[in-house]
Design an enzyme around this catalytic site. Structure first.
Site, PDB file in Angstrom:
ATOM      1  N   ILE A  40     102.869  56.718  42.007  1.00  0.00           N
ATOM      2  CA  ILE A  40     103.181  55.819  40.896  1.00  0.00           C
ATOM      3  C   ILE A  40     104.691  55.685  40.739  1.00  0.00           C
ATOM      4  O   ILE A  40     105.295  56.227  39.819  1.00  0.00           O
ATOM      5  CB  ILE A  40     102.555  56.286  39.570  1.00  0.00           C
ATOM      6  CG1 ILE A  40     102.896  57.745  39.302  1.00  0.00           C
ATOM      7  CG2 ILE A  40     101.052  56.122  39.557  1.00  0.00           C
ATOM      8  CD1 ILE A  40     102.804  58.010  37.805  1.00  0.00           C
ATOM      9  N   PRO A  41     105.328  54.931  41.627  1.00  0.00           N
ATOM     10  CA  PRO A  41     106.752  54.687  41.455  1.00  0.00           C
ATOM     11  C   PRO A  41     106.979  53.996  40.108  1.00  0.00           C
ATOM     12  O   PRO A  41     106.162  53.155  39.719  1.00  0.00           O
ATOM     13  CB  PRO A  41     107.089  53.744  42.615  1.00  0.00           C
ATOM     14  CG  PRO A  41     105.789  53.109  42.990  1.00  0.00           C
ATOM     15  CD  PRO A  41     104.750  54.150  42.714  1.00  0.00           C
ATOM     16  N   HIS A  42     108.017  54.395  39.424  1.00  0.00           N
ATOM     17  CA  HIS A  42     108.263  53.756  38.129  1.00  0.00           C
ATOM     18  C   HIS A  42     109.721  53.906  37.751  1.00  0.00           C
ATOM     19  O   HIS A  42     110.410  54.806  38.210  1.00  0.00           O
ATOM     20  CB  HIS A  42     107.371  54.346  37.044  1.00  0.00           C
ATOM     21  CG  HIS A  42     107.527  55.824  36.862  1.00  0.00           C
ATOM     22  ND1 HIS A  42     106.910  56.726  37.714  1.00  0.00           N
ATOM     23  CD2 HIS A  42     108.203  56.555  35.958  1.00  0.00           C
ATOM     24  CE1 HIS A  42     107.214  57.950  37.328  1.00  0.00           C
ATOM     25  NE2 HIS A  42     108.002  57.885  36.268  1.00  0.00           N
ATOM     26  N   ALA A  43     110.174  53.010  36.910  1.00  0.00           N
ATOM     27  CA  ALA A  43     111.545  53.098  36.441  1.00  0.00           C
ATOM     28  C   ALA A  43     111.685  52.359  35.127  1.00  0.00           C
ATOM     29  O   ALA A  43     110.968  51.394  34.854  1.00  0.00           O
ATOM     30  CB  ALA A  43     112.509  52.516  37.470  1.00  0.00           C
TER      31      ALA A  43
END
Lengths: 145, 479
Positions: free
Chosen positions: A63-66
């Site tokens: 779950i890449p997130h920023a």
């Protein structure tokens, strides 16, 4: 107002060779939708987050997130790959990617939707459903039910 | 029911925080544990842990990708991991938490200097109380069984004595110095070590107490050993870094071997050798003193008996009186025994008169102290001395000095080297038996009143039921 989880941002059985290609694709899509105003800034925010701790969460899921000021609406993009990709230096294989784009002034409700989604991904049954969903709509239903 | 509390947090505070919370909650439920997880996410803390949650928790898990304020958890067993570990393998995180959580040491946790000084005193007190709560059952079991063995006669454990009885001999062996009472100091040290360094410090704690016993350092040596074991183990846990795959080796091989070696060698050479010299010096000094000045001899006898209860001073004065005893002078030994009987009795009396100065647990062990004192098991006073050494030890030294001095002034003599208050019941064993008992009663009353004056009144929470340092030994079996 944009739905946090929407069929427009669900992609199934796409083929990518690397994590970079897959992420680029998802971010590009957000740029087209005018959710992300600056591609480079958001990509580097994702990369920074990735360096702090890998967003690989086990069970072939990442779950890449920023959080970034270039994001206007909190959204999740879903990508189910047709074949696994190497996700990080540890060689973890990933099949499902959930990318969260979070504006800096994220409203509480939206953040709550994202965190509920994150909690859901910890359940085996949910992950199995997502793997076996035939349509984009099924995936959205699973995530919003 | 086993209860866990946890804090999860991560840099962004949107995903990992909640995934870790979910993973821990689900896993704990599967295992039948109660759990409450506070999430410190982007929208602020949710499901916040309150005081009651924290005090009920057996262990605290902090799964974080950034620093977390741990002030709330001082005095709790805390296990910290990266947030991603709780997501990937929550089962391992929970079982490791039981095995490896360490008591959160207030030292260095707080940035406020004044507060940290106060906290470190509280920390030491807490470690001592944990040691005491480990030790009390051992003393009570050993002391009472030993006392019961005397029902068959004071020499009933000796096969050559006409009163020999196999059951009495067995009870004597189980309860006495080679049995439960012999384990008292090791268990004290293990408890102190455990309080500081968690389960891994039990090994070196037990061993340091055992060495304290064998070098004659008594319970004071055991206290030193417990602190050494705890901090050395804690240091090793924190500073030995090995690849994750070899993690199990760290706890089954590296930490046990190193901690036992370091603590054992320190105890043997740094503590043991000075004590050996001290005892030689004292016995020489006692030899030059003679037995003429009854007041001086009484004060020295009582003070040495009560100061370390089984430690070097106690042993030296006992040995000194045995020299006279073997030479046919039974007067000094009566004073020694009076000084040995008095400390537990003074404390027992004090717990009855000054109830508000003792915790509920202490008042309970006060009941056992009556029995232990009566049969000359001075060790009955040790838990009280460990819990509050600077106040308790001087009081019982004065009480014992009164008893010993009066015993000498009344010219009491005792012809058997043990027995406590049973001895005067046996015909022709104690000279002036009534006066000897009067000496002990006087010492007991003086000691009890002094304790009542100098000991601090317990606050309501301290005095009621169980303190937070009360440990459920089952906690240690889990995981």
């Amino acid at each position: 107002m944009t739905n946090v989880i929407d069929q427009k941002r669900v992609f199934i059985n796409r083929d990518f060779q690397t994590r970079g290609e897959a992420i680029d694709f998802l971010v590009e899509n957000l740029v087209e939708e005018n959710i992300v105003s600056d591609r480079k800034t958001f990509l580097s925010a994702l990369q920074d987050r990735e360096i702090e701790v890998s967003t690989y969460i086990g069970h072939y899921v990442a779950i890449p997130h920023a959080m970034s000021s270039v994001v206007s609406e909190p959204t999740v993009s879903v990508l189910r790959l047709s074949k696994d990709i190497d996700y990080n230096a540890d060689g973890d294989q990933v099949h499902l990617i959930f990318m969260l784009a979070i504006p800096e002034s994220g409203g509480k409700e939206h953040l709550a939707i994202l965190s509920r989604l994150a909690r859901k991904l910890m359940h085996k049954e949910i992950r199995a459903k997502l793997e076996n969903s035939k349509t984009e709509k099924e995936i959205v239903d699973t995530l919003t039910s | 029911m086993t209860k866990l509390v946890a804090i999860t947090t991560c840099p962004t505070g949107v995903a990992h925080t909640y995934m870790a919370a979910e993973a821990l909650e689900e896993t704990a439920k599967d295992k039948g544990y109660e759990i409450k997880v506070e999430t410190q996410g982007a929208s602020g803390p949710e499901n916040e842990l309150n005081k009651q949650d924290i005090s009920q928790a057996d262990v605290v898990i902090i799964a974080a990708g950034k620093s977390v304020n741990k002030d709330r958890f001082v005095g709790k067993r805390v296990y910290e991991v990266g947030v991603e570990e709780a997501i990937k393998d929550p089962e391992k995180v929970i079982s490791d938490a039981f095995d490896r959580a360490v008591f959160l040491d207030p030292n260095g946790q707080s940035t406020n200097a004044g507060r940290s000084a106060k906290n470190s005193v509280q920390g030491i007190y807490k470690h001592l109380m944990t040691g005491v709560s480990f030790m009390i059952p051992v003393i009570v079991a050993g002391g009472i069984l030993l006392a019961i063995s005397f029902l068959w006669g004071l020499n009933s454990a000796d096969p050559k004595d006409p009163s020999y009885n196999a059951i009495a001999a067995a009870l004597n062996a189980i309860g006495g110095g080679d049995g439960a009472l012999g384990l008292m100091v090791p268990v004290l040290a293990a408890g102190i070590g455990y309080s500081i360094g968690g389960v891994p410090a039990i090994t070196s704690g037990l061993m340091s107490g055992w060495v304290a016993k064998s070098i004659g350092a008594g319970f004071l040596g055991g206290m030193v050993g417990g602190f050494l074991a705890g901090y050395v183990t804690l240091y090793l846990i924190n500073y030995i870094k090995i690849p994750k795959k070899l993690d199990s080796i760290k706890f089954v091989l590296i930490i046990p071997v190193l901690s036992v070696a370091i603590v054992g060698l320190l105890m043997t050479f740094v503590i043991g050798i000075p004590i050996e010299h001290l005892m030689k010096w004292i016995s020489g000094w006692l030899g030059t003193m003679g037995t003429g000045n009854k007041l001086l001899l009484g004060i020295i006898t009582g003070s040495m008996m009560a100061f370390d209860m089984g430690g070097p001073l106690n042993k030296s004065i006992f040995a000194f009186s045995m020299i006279a005893f073997d030479a046919g002078n039974f007067v000094p030994f009566a004073a020694v025994m009076a000084g040995g009987v008095t400390p537990p009795l003074a404390i027992a009396l004090s717990t009855v008169i000054f109830k508000n100065k003792y915790t509920a647990e202490e008042r309970e062990s006060g009941k056992a102290a009556w029995v232990l004192g009566a049969v000359n098991i001075t060790e009955g006073a040790i838990p009280f001395a460990v819990a509050d050494p600077l106040r308790v030890i001087p009081c019982i030294m004065i009480g014992s000095s009164v008893a010993s001095t009066l015993s000498l002034i009344f010219n009491c003599a005792c012809r058997i080297p043990h027995g406590g208050l049973i001895a005067p019941l046996i015909p022709n064993v104690v000279d002036h038996p009534v006066l000897w008992v009067v000496s002990i009663i006087c010492g007991t009353i003086v000691g009890a009143i002094l304790l009542g004056i100098v000991k601090k009144t317990k606050t309501e929470t301290e005095a009621s039921a169980k303190t937070s340092t009360q440990l459920n030994p089952l906690d240690m079996m889990k995981g």
